[in-house]
Write an enzyme that holds these catalytic residues in place. Structure first.
Site, PDB file in Angstrom:
ATOM      1  N   LYS A  96     -14.137  -0.301   5.172  1.00 25.80           N
ATOM      2  CA  LYS A  96     -14.681  -0.998   3.798  1.00 25.80           C
ATOM      3  C   LYS A  96     -15.834  -2.234   4.244  1.00 25.80           C
ATOM      4  O   LYS A  96     -16.833  -2.160   3.772  1.00 25.80           O
ATOM      5  CB  LYS A  96     -13.574  -1.859   3.172  1.00 25.80           C
ATOM      6  CG  LYS A  96     -12.096  -1.315   3.368  1.00 25.80           C
ATOM      7  CD  LYS A  96     -11.630  -0.112   2.487  1.00 25.80           C
ATOM      8  CE  LYS A  96     -10.362   0.322   2.759  1.00 25.80           C
ATOM      9  NZ  LYS A  96      -9.683   1.027   2.078  1.00 25.80           N
TER      10      LYS A  96
ATOM     11  N   ASP B 212      -1.958  -6.030   8.673  1.00 31.46           N
ATOM     12  CA  ASP B 212      -2.723  -5.099   8.166  1.00 31.46           C
ATOM     13  C   ASP B 212      -3.865  -5.780   7.663  1.00 31.46           C
ATOM     14  O   ASP B 212      -4.049  -6.454   6.679  1.00 31.46           O
ATOM     15  CB  ASP B 212      -1.992  -4.376   7.274  1.00 31.46           C
ATOM     16  CG  ASP B 212      -2.945  -2.874   6.809  1.00 31.46           C
ATOM     17  OD1 ASP B 212      -4.037  -2.872   7.101  1.00 31.46           O
ATOM     18  OD2 ASP B 212      -2.446  -2.109   6.062  1.00 31.46           O
TER      19      ASP B 212
ATOM     20  N   TRP C 125       0.710  -1.224  -0.156  1.00 26.47           N
ATOM     21  CA  TRP C 125       0.009   0.123  -0.058  1.00 26.47           C
ATOM     22  C   TRP C 125       0.858   1.204  -0.169  1.00 26.47           C
ATOM     23  O   TRP C 125       2.007   1.367   0.783  1.00 26.47           O
ATOM     24  CB  TRP C 125      -0.802   0.021   1.315  1.00 26.47           C
ATOM     25  CG  TRP C 125      -1.890   0.993   1.370  1.00 26.47           C
ATOM     26  CD1 TRP C 125      -2.523   1.837   0.598  1.00 26.47           C
ATOM     27  CD2 TRP C 125      -2.098   1.780   2.646  1.00 26.47           C
ATOM     28  NE1 TRP C 125      -3.435   2.581   1.026  1.00 26.47           N
ATOM     29  CE2 TRP C 125      -2.956   2.788   2.570  1.00 26.47           C
ATOM     30  CE3 TRP C 125      -1.527   1.806   3.872  1.00 26.47           C
ATOM     31  CZ2 TRP C 125      -3.571   3.865   3.275  1.00 26.47           C
ATOM     32  CZ3 TRP C 125      -1.917   2.670   5.016  1.00 26.47           C
ATOM     33  CH2 TRP C 125      -2.996   3.658   4.540  1.00 26.47           C
TER      34      TRP C 125
HETATM   35  C1  LMR Z   1      -6.660   2.509  -0.865  1.00 23.68           C
HETATM   36  O1  LMR Z   1      -5.504   1.961  -0.638  1.00 23.68           O
HETATM   37  O2  LMR Z   1      -7.203   2.967  -1.989  1.00 23.68           O
HETATM   38  C2  LMR Z   1      -7.558   3.032   0.355  1.00 23.68           C
HETATM   39  O3  LMR Z   1      -7.153   2.052   1.468  1.00 23.68           O
HETATM   40  C3  LMR Z   1      -7.912   4.211   0.742  1.00 23.68           C
HETATM   41  C4  LMR Z   1      -6.297   4.834   1.077  1.00 23.68           C
HETATM   42  O4  LMR Z   1      -6.491   5.465   2.296  1.00 23.68           O
HETATM   43  O5  LMR Z   1      -5.408   4.795   0.436  1.00 23.68           O
END
Ligand code: LMR
Length: 403
Positions: free
Chosen positions: A246, A211, A130
Site C-alpha cells: 500500500k 501487523d 482482517w
Molecule cells: C484488504 O484487507 O483488503 C487487503 O489487505 C487485501 C487483502 O489481501 O485482503
C-alpha cells in the site's frame, strides 16, 4: 483421486474484488479491497517507484537467487523504517528480519515459527480483525481466539474490556495487534492506550504480533511506527510483519518483511536461522525486484523525499474523502451520527451496515463493500463519493436490519 475435494467457498475480500471486475455496470464503485485508487480511479504508479525501477533497469545485471532471508540492503532499510536508525534494538543487532512475500508471507512464516518453537501458544486476534488472520494462523496449526475490540454502539474501542481479557491469558499467548489503521474498523489505539497496554503485555508475558500493513496512511510514517518503537523500547520480544504493497503502491510485487525483536543479539541469530529454515522449506527465497525497488526508494535521499510526499498526498486524499462522505451522509440522513468517518483512521471504516444491506448496495447500486460492512475509503474519489453517499442513504432508508 479428488472426488472428495470440496469446492472453495471463495475469499470474502479477493473473490469480491474478482466479482467487481466482472460486473458490467459502468457506474460500479469498488470500496471492497484495501487498495489505494487515485482521484481518477486508477492504482497510481508512484514517481519515486518509477524512478527507482528505471535505475535498476538501466543497471541491468543478472538475477541471482537472493539469500534465503532476502537482500541485506532491504532488510536493513526495513529495520530503520520500523524502529528508527538509532534505536537500540537495531544498533544492538537484536532484531531478526527477513524479506517476505508481502506481509502476508511474513505473517505466515512467523506463525509457522510459533507453532514450531512455542508449542502450546494460542493466538488472540481483535474482534473483528482482517478476514485472513484467523485463516492464516489456523492454517499454521494454531488455535485462534478473539479479544474484545470494536464498539458498535460508539464506533470506537472497547479498551477496558480488551485489557481485562488480555489480563486473563496464559503466558506466551500470541496477541495480534494492528499497529495502525486497523483493518477492518479504522479504530486505532491512542498513544496513551498503547502505553497502558504495554505493561499488561509485559506482566502477563504475552507475545505481541504486530501487523503493520498501512504505515503512513494513519498519521504519518514516523507516527504510525509508534507501537513498534514503544514495544521495542519497553524491551518486549515481539513479531512485526510490515508491507510496502500500500505505502509504495506495489501490490503485485509482494514486497514485505517479518521482523522479530529478541531479548539479545545472540537469540536473534538463532531466531533468524529458524526463520530461514521455515522459508527454505516453503518457497526457498524471496523475489528480487520489489525488494530492490523498495530499498532504493527508502535509502536514496532524493527518492525518499519524493516517496514521503507521495504517501502524504495519498493520506490527505483519503482524509478529504472521509470529510466529504461525512458531510454528504450527515446532510442526507440527519438523524444519524456519522462522526466515525472522521475519527477512524487509514483506508477503512466500519459502516455498521449489515451483510444484507451490503448486498442491496451491491445489487441495486453497484457499490461494493465487504459483507462485514467494511468500506475502503481509498476507493472514493470526487466523481463517486456523492453517488456512494446517496446509495448508502437509500439503503439505510429502506430500514433493513442493521447490525
Ligand atoms: C484488504 O484487507 O483488503 C487487503 O489487505 C487485501 C487483502 O489481501 O485482503
Amino acid at each position: 483421486m479428488f472426488h472428495h475435494v470440496e469446492p472453495f467457498a471463495g475469499d470474502p475480500i479477493l473473490s469480491l474484488n474478482e466479482d467487481f471486475q466482472k460486473d458490467p455496470r459502468p457506474n460500479k464503485i469498488n470500496l471492497s479491497i484495501g487498495i489505494y485508487f487515485d482521484d481518477t480511479g486508477r492504482i497510481p504508479v508512484l514517481d519515486s517507484v518509477r524512478r527507482a525501477e528505471a535505475q535498476h533497469v538501466a543497471k541491468g545485471g543478472p538475477k541471482p537467487y537472493l539469500p534465503i532471508e532476502g537482500a541485506a540492503n532491504f532488510r536493513s532499510a526495513v529495520q530503520q523504517l520500523l524502529f528508527g536508525a538509532d534505536h537500540e534494538a537495531v544498533t544492538s543487532g537484536r532484531v531478526a528480519t527477513i524479506q517476505s512475500v508481502g506481509s502476508s508471507g511474513g505473517l505466515k512464516v512467523g506463525a509457522d515459527f510459533i507453532n514450531r518453537w512455542l508449542p502450546g501458544s494460542e493466538v488472540w486476534v481483535s474482534d473483528p480483525t482482517w478476514d485472513n488472520h484467523r485463516s492464516m494462523f489456523e492454517g499454521a496449526g494454531l488455535k485462534v481466539h478473539t479479544y474484545p475490540y470494536y464498539d458498535a454502539a460508539s464506533g470506537g474501542l472497547r479498551f477496558a474490556e480488551m485489557l481485562s481479557t488480555l489480563r486473563t491469558l496464559p503466558p506466551q499467548s500470541v496477541v495480534l495487534l494492528h499497529a495502525c489503521c486497523h483493518n477492518p474498523t479504522g479504530v486505532d489505539l491512542t498513544r496513551a492506550q498503547w502505553d497502558e497496554l504495554i505493561p499488561v503485555l509485559r506482566e502477563r508475558r504475552l507475545l505481541p504480533y504486530l501487523d503493520l500493513a498501512y504505515q503512513g496512511f494513519g498519521d504519518g510514517i514516523e507516527a504510525d511506527a509508534y507501537a513498534a518503537r514503544a514495544l521495542a523500547s519497553a524491551g518486549l520480544s515481539f513479531f512485526i510483519a510490515n508491507s510496502f504493497s500500500k505505502s509504495m503502491s506495489v501490490y503485485g510485487e509482494r514486497c514485505g518483511a517479518l521482523s522479530v525483536a529478541c531479548p539479545d543479539a545472540k537469540q536473534a541469530v538463532n531466531v533468524l536461522g529458524q526463520l530461514k529454515f521455515t522459508v527454505r522449506r516453503n518457497y526457498s527465497s524471496p523475489p528480487i525486484h520489489g525488494g530492490q525497488v523498495a530499498a532504493t526508494v527508502l535509502t536514496d535521499p532524493a527518492l525518499r523525499a519524493v516517496w514521503e510526499a507521495e504517501l502524504g498526498s495519498m493520506r490527505e486524499r483519503i482524509l478529504a474523502m472521509r470529510k466529504k462522505l461525512h458531510a454528504v451522509m450527515q446532510a442526507k440522513v440527519p438523524g444519524r451520527n456519522f462522526d466515525y468517518f472522521l475519527t477512524q483512521r487509514g483506508m477503512f471504516s466500519y459502516t455498521g451496515l449489515s451483510a444484507e444491506q451490503v448486498d442491496v448496495l451491491r445489487e441495486q447500486h453497484a457499490v461494493y463493500l465487504v459483507r462485514s460492512g467494511r468500506m475502503c475509503l481509498a476507493g472514493l474519489n470526487v466523481n463517486n463519493v456523492e453517488a456512494t453517499a446517496v446509495a448508502m442513504a437509500q439503503v439505510l432508508a429502506q430500514g433493513l436490519p442493521r447490525r
